[in-house]
Structures are given as C-alpha cells and as structure tokens.
Motif scaffolding. Structure first.
Motif, PDB file in Angstrom:
ATOM      1  N   GLY A   1       0.800  -1.226   0.000  1.00  0.00           N
ATOM      2  CA  GLY A   1       0.000   0.000   0.000  1.00  0.00           C
ATOM      3  C   GLY A   1       0.826   1.266   0.000  1.00  0.00           C
TER       4      GLY A   1
ATOM      5  N   GLU B   1       3.376   1.853  -1.608  1.00  0.00           N
ATOM      6  CA  GLU B   1       3.792   2.122  -2.991  1.00  0.00           C
ATOM      7  C   GLU B   1       2.652   2.730  -3.811  1.00  0.00           C
ATOM      8  OE1 GLU B   1       6.701   1.849  -4.386  1.00  0.00           O
ATOM      9  OE2 GLU B   1       7.817   0.561  -3.020  1.00  0.00           O
ATOM     10  N   GLY B   2       1.465   2.811  -3.218  1.00  0.00           N
ATOM     11  CA  GLY B   2       0.307   3.286  -3.960  1.00  0.00           C
ATOM     12  C   GLY B   2      -0.223   2.223  -4.912  1.00  0.00           C
TER      13      GLY B   2
ATOM     14  N   ARG C   1      -2.292  -1.377  -5.946  1.00  0.00           N
ATOM     15  CA  ARG C   1      -3.436  -2.251  -5.668  1.00  0.00           C
ATOM     16  C   ARG C   1      -3.267  -3.519  -6.499  1.00  0.00           C
ATOM     17  NH1 ARG C   1      -8.469   2.004  -6.099  1.00  0.00           N
ATOM     18  NH2 ARG C   1      -7.819   3.306  -4.349  1.00  0.00           N
TER      19      ARG C   1
ATOM     20  N   TRP D   1      -4.062  -3.162 -10.205  1.00  0.00           N
ATOM     21  CA  TRP D   1      -3.105  -2.305 -10.904  1.00  0.00           C
ATOM     22  C   TRP D   1      -1.824  -3.077 -11.186  1.00  0.00           C
ATOM     23  CZ3 TRP D   1      -3.555   2.692  -7.460  1.00  0.00           C
ATOM     24  CH2 TRP D   1      -4.844   3.221  -7.599  1.00  0.00           C
TER      25      TRP D   1
ATOM     26  N   ARG E   1      -5.678   6.394 -14.359  1.00  0.00           N
ATOM     27  CA  ARG E   1      -4.916   6.401 -13.101  1.00  0.00           C
ATOM     28  C   ARG E   1      -3.455   6.004 -13.338  1.00  0.00           C
ATOM     29  NH1 ARG E   1      -2.175   6.708  -9.068  1.00  0.00           N
ATOM     30  NH2 ARG E   1      -2.781   6.131  -6.973  1.00  0.00           N
TER      31      ARG E   1
ATOM     32  N   SER F   1      -0.209   8.460 -12.874  1.00  0.00           N
ATOM     33  CA  SER F   1       0.898   8.053 -12.005  1.00  0.00           C
ATOM     34  C   SER F   1       2.216   7.958 -12.752  1.00  0.00           C
ATOM     35  CB  SER F   1       0.590   6.695 -11.359  1.00  0.00           C
ATOM     36  OG  SER F   1      -0.539   6.792 -10.525  1.00  0.00           O
TER      37      SER F   1
END
Length: 146
Positions: free
Chosen positions: A36, A38-39, A41, A44, A79, A83
């Motif tokens: 988490g 690391e951003g 999911r 992803w 997204r 990013s």
C-alpha cells in the motif's frame, strides 16, 4: 447463534463462492499492508504485468483479459497514466484504438515491487504445504479458465 457464542454461518462455509470471496478479501488486505505504501493495488499490479509483457496491447484487449468493462478500464488507464506508469499511444493500424506501453517509471516500479508481490503471495499460502499451494493454484486455474 451457535451454542459456543460464534456466529452461525449456515451453509456459507460450504459454498465455493463464499470461500473464494473470503480468500480474496484476506489476500487484498494483506496486499494493502505489504504494498500500500507504494500506492499499488492488486488489479493495478496485474495491469502493469500484462502491459509489460504485451507492449502495444489495446485497451479493449486489456479489458477483456482482466475481465473488466470498458469504462472501468478507461478509469484504470487514466490512473496509471496520471501516475506515470503507463502511456497511451494512438494505434498505427486503428485510429479509434489506443496502444498501451509501460513507461520507464512503470518498468522500474514493477521491477522494484515484484519481489514483494512474490513474498506476499508466499505469505498468503504459508499455511499450505508446497504441494497444497500448487494444487490450490491448479484448481483455481481450472475454475477461472486462466
């Protein structure tokens, strides 16, 4: 309620769908703890792996592969693009379509987190023997067709 004070789940523990959903929840929660920061999911990560292994894949092909609808795919790619992990490019053969490519930043992220994803995967099957983990994976592939 059962005599021991536990909640009676009735037929739920014997349903494959219920057990798959519970396993998914446990897996996603562990993934969030592990990656988490690391951003990242789970969905992803899967998207990045597929794009990395199939440069130029269209959004439609990716949506089909991941089993999501077109609008969900557009939001996911938006997204990823925001990013800096994935780049869209107009298809050279179909102007209505976009090709997807991993950016250098996306490739570096994937390289950095893949060992942690492998560790996460090992942790969620830690209560299984290696043979049981292989069998679980084999059976899940049979159920999903992947």
């Amino acid at each position: 309620m059962a005599d021991n004070g536990d909640i009676d789940l009735g037929l739920l523990p014997g349903l494959v769908g219920y057990q798959l959903r519970r396993a998914q929840i446990e897996t996603f929660q562990h993934f969030a703890v592990s990656l988490g920061a690391e951003g990242m999911r789970p969905g992803w990560f899967g998207l990045l792996v597929i794009v990395a292994n199939n440069p130029g894949l269209s959004q439609t092909q990716l949506a089909r592969t991941l089993g999501v609808d077109g609008s969900t795919m557009v939001a996911m790619i938006d997204r990823m693009e925001k990013s800096g992990w994935v780049a869209r490019a107009r298809s050279k053969t179909d102007r209505r379509s976009h090709e997807l490519h991993l950016t250098d930043e996306g490739a570096a992220l994937l390289e950095r987190i893949t060992p942690r994803v492998r560790d996460h995967d090992a942790a969620i099957t830690a209560t299984l023997t290696p043979a049981e983990a292989d069998e679980l994976l084999r059976l899940l592939r049979k159920v999903t067709g992947v």
